[in-house]
Write an enzyme that holds these catalytic residues in place. Structure first.
Site, PDB file in Angstrom:
ATOM      1  CG  ASP A 198       1.116   0.850  -0.977  1.00  0.00           C
ATOM      2  OD1 ASP A 198       1.909   1.043  -1.917  1.00  0.00           O
ATOM      3  OD2 ASP A 198       0.393   1.742  -0.513  1.00  0.00           O
ATOM      4  CG  HIS A 209       0.574   3.096  -4.128  1.00  0.00           C
ATOM      5  ND1 HIS A 209       1.800   3.269  -3.527  1.00  0.00           N
ATOM      6  CD2 HIS A 209       0.123   4.336  -4.429  1.00  0.00           C
ATOM      7  CE1 HIS A 209       2.069   4.574  -3.465  1.00  0.00           C
ATOM      8  NE2 HIS A 209       1.080   5.237  -4.014  1.00  0.00           N
ATOM      9  CD  GLU A 212       1.461   8.978  -4.294  1.00  0.00           C
ATOM     10  OE1 GLU A 212       2.053  10.017  -3.968  1.00  0.00           O
ATOM     11  OE2 GLU A 212       1.505   7.940  -3.597  1.00  0.00           O
TER      12      GLU A 212
HETATM   13  C1  ACM Z   1      -1.685   9.176  -0.839  1.00  0.00           C
HETATM   14  O1  ACM Z   1      -1.200   9.782   0.118  1.00  0.00           O
HETATM   15  N1  ACM Z   1      -0.901   8.750  -1.819  1.00  0.00           N
HETATM   16  C2  ACM Z   1      -3.103   8.890  -0.923  1.00  0.00           C
END
Ligand code: ACM
Ligand code: ZN
Length: 525
Positions: free
Chosen positions: A185, A257, A321
């Site tokens: 991440d 991420h 995201e």
């Molecule tokens: C997430 O909670 N961004 C998968």
């Protein structure tokens, strides 16, 4: 005479009824009939196994019971009386089991070794609840969902191998069979990749960490923070989980991420600029370039090593995201879109995901990703993990894509557990008491045909605000107990029996020293 017999029967039923009210199993079995009498189990009770394939399952149970009894492990052998006898019968459901307790002992028959393991989890609950005086009973049991998952984010905060194993112990006790291991991440890359040592050397360490809430704070602790697992350690975790009939699904996030990777290998970004491992929480604009061929080479090289470590059928590729703004400005990304006839940056993400899926298929694996991978169109073979509520999952199931439901509305275990938040440590937000978890209906808005595409249900545990293991388990427990009924016993959930069974689960948590939240037990919502 007849009257006397009836009275005697009533008395027996009364005793059985009293016992029934006292002992229970979580998640709820299909059938659980309690009879008069009890079979005593202690550390000297032998475990008799029919075949060698049950050896490991039996030994895990013996070790778990030794911890409870504070004794040496029970003997695992091929013959014996007054024993816990384990065998398999392939005509039962693969993860199902039957259990009979009578004067001769305990007999557990599983549809496979996994079924036997789940029978032993039920037996362990009964032993703990009765201090070894297990009532005569008959149980028939099998799960609703084939995928019963629990997730753990080890990027925002790192947990040691021993802690991860204890986490696996906890989820195994709830008959969970998938452990979703979130390994990469923005705040740290936590898996050794031999081809790119920089990923862990540089990408696993952030210079400091935000103090307070990501939405409001600009204060940092000034302390470097890092950690990662070697491939040897990860293999050890995979083996430990497999011994408890849990498959570890690794998640390698792409294209967003990804600041752990971007810090280590700046050429993965659109601009080649150095971007440090992130010290804040949230969504960053910095993502991998989807134009350059080197990004695809990198991802395939990483996945080649990931596949060698994790035998899981599914590999999770993230996909959530990822703001696609940098791609709009990037000549490589724009060129790729033109060359491939892609009409939007969302389609470019779909192109990346489809290429990665092709790679995984060529290596005998399946791909699962967060519901954002639906945005630019998705292949019919992709499996969707629905987190932004259930909508993505519902749409995917209607199209015939397989789905794992993890909606943040009901299954984000990083949310607060009480409305007032009084006495709760800082959390990301939200409000998710036990009762709400229990009310979750994974089949909402789906007809019988569409329901078949729901593989299962999972809770997610993100760790921005969770740095200590005791805190972590108190976010998981006891909400996981309520969830396990949704996952294993969806069609026989019963709010009436929830509270007494939750009370019994405390005894299991206390026996193993697993820290759990007390709000539900104190009647606080
Ligand atoms: C997430 O909670 N961004 C998968
Ligand atoms: Zn680019």
């Amino acid at each position: 005479m007849k009257k006397l017999l009836i009275l005697a029967l009533l008395a027996i039923q009364g005793i059985a009824g009293a016992i029934a009210a006292e002992v229970s199993i979580m998640p709820q079995p299909v059938k659980f009939e309690i009879q008069e009498g009890a079979f005593a189990i202690d550390a000297t009770t032998p475990i008799v196994i029919e075949g060698k394939e049950l050896q490991t399952t039996a030994k895990v149970f013996a070790a778990d019971m030794a911890e409870f009894f504070g004794s040496k492990a029970m003997k695992v052998c091929r013959k014996g009386n007054d024993a816990i006898s384990l065998s398999t019968d392939a005509t039962l459901a693969a993860e199902g089991y039957t259990m009979q307790v009578n004067a001769e002992g305990v007999k557990i028959v599983g549809g496979s070794a996994a079924g036997v393991f789940y029978g032993l989890q039920s037996l362990r609950q009964l032993i703990i609840q009765t201090n070894g005086e297990v009532p005569y009973c008959k149980i028939e049991d099998e799960p609703t969902f084939v995928y019963r998952g629990v997730h753990l984010d080890v990027c925002r905060h790192f947990f040691t191998v021993e802690e991860v194993k204890e986490y696996i112990d906890i989820i195994a006790a709830h008959k969970i069979n998938r452990f979703h291991f979130h390994l990469t991440d923005d705040q740290g890359w936590r898996i050794e990749i031999k081809r790119y040592p920089e990923l862990t050397k540089v990408g696993s360490v952030r210079t400091e960490t935000l103090i307070g809430h990501g939405g409001t704070s600009n204060e940092y602790d000034g302390t470097p923070y890092g950690g990662y697992y070697t491939q040897k350690q990860l293999r050890d975790i995979v083996k430990y989980a497999a011994e408890r009939h849990i498959v570890v699904i690794p998640e390698i996030e792409m294209p967003g991420h990804a600041r752990g990777a971007l810090a280590a290998l700046p050429w993965l970004g659109c601009t080649d600029d150095y971007i440090p491992v992130w010290t804040r929480w949230g969504v960053t604009q910095e993502i991998m370039c989807a134009g350059k061929e080197t990004t695809y080479e990198f991802l395939e090289n990483v996945l080649a090593e990931v596949i060698e470590i994790f035998p899981s059928e599914y590999i999770h590729i993230g996909g959530d995201e990822a703001p696609r703004n940098r791609w709009k400005e990037c000549p490589h990304c724009q060129e790729r879109m033109k060359a491939e006839g892609l009409l939007s940056e969302a389609e470019l993400q779909s192109y990346l995901v489809a290429r990665i899926e092709k790679y995984l298929h060529a290596h005998g694996r399946k791909m699962i990703g967060w519901d954002e991978i639906l945005e630019g169109g998705v292949t019919p073979t992709a499996t969707i993990m629905s987190w932004q509520g259930a909508r993505g999952g519902i749409n995917a199931a209607k199209k015939g894509n397989y789905v794992v439901m993890t909606p943040n509305s009901h299954l984000y275990f990083d949310f607060y557990q009480t409305e007032t938040k009084e006495g709760e440590p800082l959390a990301i937000g939200g409000y998710l008491p036990v009762e709400k978890v229990y009310q979750y209906n994974p089949y909402r808005k789906l007809n019988d045909d569409e329901k078949k595409y729901i593989l299962g249900v999972q809770c997610n545990l993100w760790t921005e605000y969770i740095g200590e293991f005791d805190h972590l388990t108190s976010m998981l427990l006891p909400r996981l107990a309520a969830l396990s009924d949704v996952q294993w016993a969806e069609n026989r959930r019963n709010e009436q029996t929830l509270r007494p069974r939750m009370e019994q689960m405390r005894k299991l948590y206390d026996a193993y020293g697993w820290n759990y939240a007390k709000f539900y037990y104190e009647g606080r919502k």
